[in-house]
Design a protein around this motif. Structure first.
Motif, mmCIF file in Angstrom:
data_model
loop_
_atom_site.group_PDB
_atom_site.id
_atom_site.type_symbol
_atom_site.label_atom_id
_atom_site.label_comp_id
_atom_site.label_asym_id
_atom_site.label_seq_id
_atom_site.Cartn_x
_atom_site.Cartn_y
_atom_site.Cartn_z
ATOM 1 N N VAL A 221 0.854 -1.187 0.000
ATOM 2 C CA VAL A 221 0.000 0.000 0.000
ATOM 3 C C VAL A 221 0.894 1.243 0.000
ATOM 4 C CG1 VAL A 221 -1.774 1.303 1.250
ATOM 5 C CG2 VAL A 221 -1.831 -1.209 1.230
ATOM 6 N N GLN B 288 -12.388 14.472 5.419
ATOM 7 C CA GLN B 288 -11.804 13.132 5.458
ATOM 8 C C GLN B 288 -11.233 12.815 6.838
ATOM 9 O OE1 GLN B 288 -10.990 15.413 3.014
ATOM 10 N NE2 GLN B 288 -12.243 14.551 1.399
ATOM 11 N N SER C 215 -12.284 9.686 9.259
ATOM 12 C CA SER C 215 -11.274 8.776 9.815
ATOM 13 C C SER C 215 -11.314 8.756 11.337
ATOM 14 C CB SER C 215 -9.880 9.169 9.324
ATOM 15 O OG SER C 215 -9.777 8.966 7.934
ATOM 16 N N ARG D 215 -3.517 7.422 2.461
ATOM 17 C CA ARG D 215 -3.464 6.413 1.408
ATOM 18 C C ARG D 215 -4.476 6.855 0.361
ATOM 19 N NH1 ARG D 215 -7.868 2.988 1.490
ATOM 20 N NH2 ARG D 215 -9.076 3.079 3.413
ATOM 21 N N ARG D 216 -4.245 6.483 -0.854
ATOM 22 C CA ARG D 216 -5.177 6.857 -1.925
ATOM 23 C C ARG D 216 -6.120 5.695 -2.215
ATOM 24 N NH1 ARG D 216 -3.804 11.641 -4.305
ATOM 25 N NH2 ARG D 216 -1.704 12.351 -3.808
ATOM 26 N N GLU D 217 -7.412 6.060 -2.350
ATOM 27 C CA GLU D 217 -8.428 5.063 -2.672
ATOM 28 C C GLU D 217 -9.465 5.724 -3.566
ATOM 29 O OE1 GLU D 217 -11.897 3.136 -0.117
ATOM 30 O OE2 GLU D 217 -9.903 2.472 0.550
ATOM 31 N N ASN D 218 -9.625 5.179 -4.760
ATOM 32 C CA ASN D 218 -10.594 5.718 -5.730
ATOM 33 C C ASN D 218 -10.408 7.221 -5.954
ATOM 34 O OD1 ASN D 218 -11.811 3.156 -5.960
ATOM 35 N ND2 ASN D 218 -13.085 3.570 -4.166
ATOM 36 N N GLU E 170 -7.746 10.944 -1.055
ATOM 37 C CA GLU E 170 -6.747 10.736 -0.023
ATOM 38 C C GLU E 170 -7.472 10.436 1.285
ATOM 39 O OE1 GLU E 170 -4.406 14.330 -0.015
ATOM 40 O OE2 GLU E 170 -2.893 13.384 -1.276
ATOM 41 N N ILE E 171 -7.204 9.275 1.865
ATOM 42 C CA ILE E 171 -7.838 8.849 3.104
ATOM 43 C C ILE E 171 -6.812 8.968 4.236
ATOM 44 C CG2 ILE E 171 -9.042 6.974 4.297
ATOM 45 C CD1 ILE E 171 -10.428 7.952 1.687
ATOM 46 N N TRP F 290 -3.725 0.340 10.973
ATOM 47 C CA TRP F 290 -2.397 0.757 10.526
ATOM 48 C C TRP F 290 -1.362 0.751 11.639
ATOM 49 C CZ3 TRP F 290 -2.067 0.914 5.441
ATOM 50 C CH2 TRP F 290 -3.256 1.011 4.726
#
Length: 189
Positions: free
Chosen positions: A14, A28, A32, A75-78, A81-82, A108
């Protein structure tokens, strides 16, 4: 101002990026934070927090860059940035020391992210000429205490109540840091 501080891949591939927090990260960050376990919330905030409000999150992400340094690991998802982790320090008193805090999302933890964050905070604090960094940690938060010890923090009594330990690290002065960089390479790398 350099935005990205570090980029790397986890052991399972990842891609993660550490950068300065931005105001537009607030939605975001709120998502989280609200996904954290009760234990993660307690370890960071020393209290049970049911839900993080927009106002609370705004206080986390809207900082004075002259007094505070705030980093986020994403982390990047779709295409988004998450946020998965964060760390900050706030200059205290006469500006020679700072308090720090870290927060790593539950899935994590134990992957070296806290170490990377804390090293980045230590580097920035030393570059700013600060002399000491400290934080308050719950005495039963053994992973954080192990991390602190591995980075030469000392544990002392805390004024934050029973069950809380103060961890303290003396930062190198600018002259020492320049000599060390020339002889051995950069510290905290």
């Amino acid at each position: 101002m350099k935005d990205y501080v570090d980029r790397w891949h986890t052991t399972d591939g990842v891609r993660l990026e550490m950068r300065r927090m931005r105001l537009d990260d607030a939605p975001q960050v709120k998502d989280s934070l609200n996904q954290l376990s009760a234990k993660a919330r307690r370890n960071r905030f020393f209290a049970a927090i049911a839900e993080f409000s927009d106002a609370a999150v705004s206080k986390f992400v809207d900082v004075d860059p002259h007094q505070e340094h705030l980093l986020v690991v994403v982390r990047r998802e779709n295409g988004l940035e998450i946020p998965i982790a964060g760390g900050r320090f706030i200059q205290q008193g006469d500006g020679t020391d700072c308090s720090f805090s870290l927060l790593i999302g539950d899935p994590w933890q134990s992957q070296g992210i806290g170490r990377r964050l804390l090293k980045a905070l230590l580097r920035e604090a030393a570059q700013r000429g600060l002399r000491q960094m400290y934080g308050h940690v719950l005495a039963d938060n053994q992973p954080m205490l192990r991390l602190a010890r591995s980075l030469r923090f000392s544990a002392i009594d805390s004024d934050q109540g029973e069950g809380v330990v103060k961890i303290v690290c003396d930062l190198p002065d600018a002259a020492w840091r320049r000599r060390r960089t020339v002889r051995r390479g950069p510290s905290w790398r």
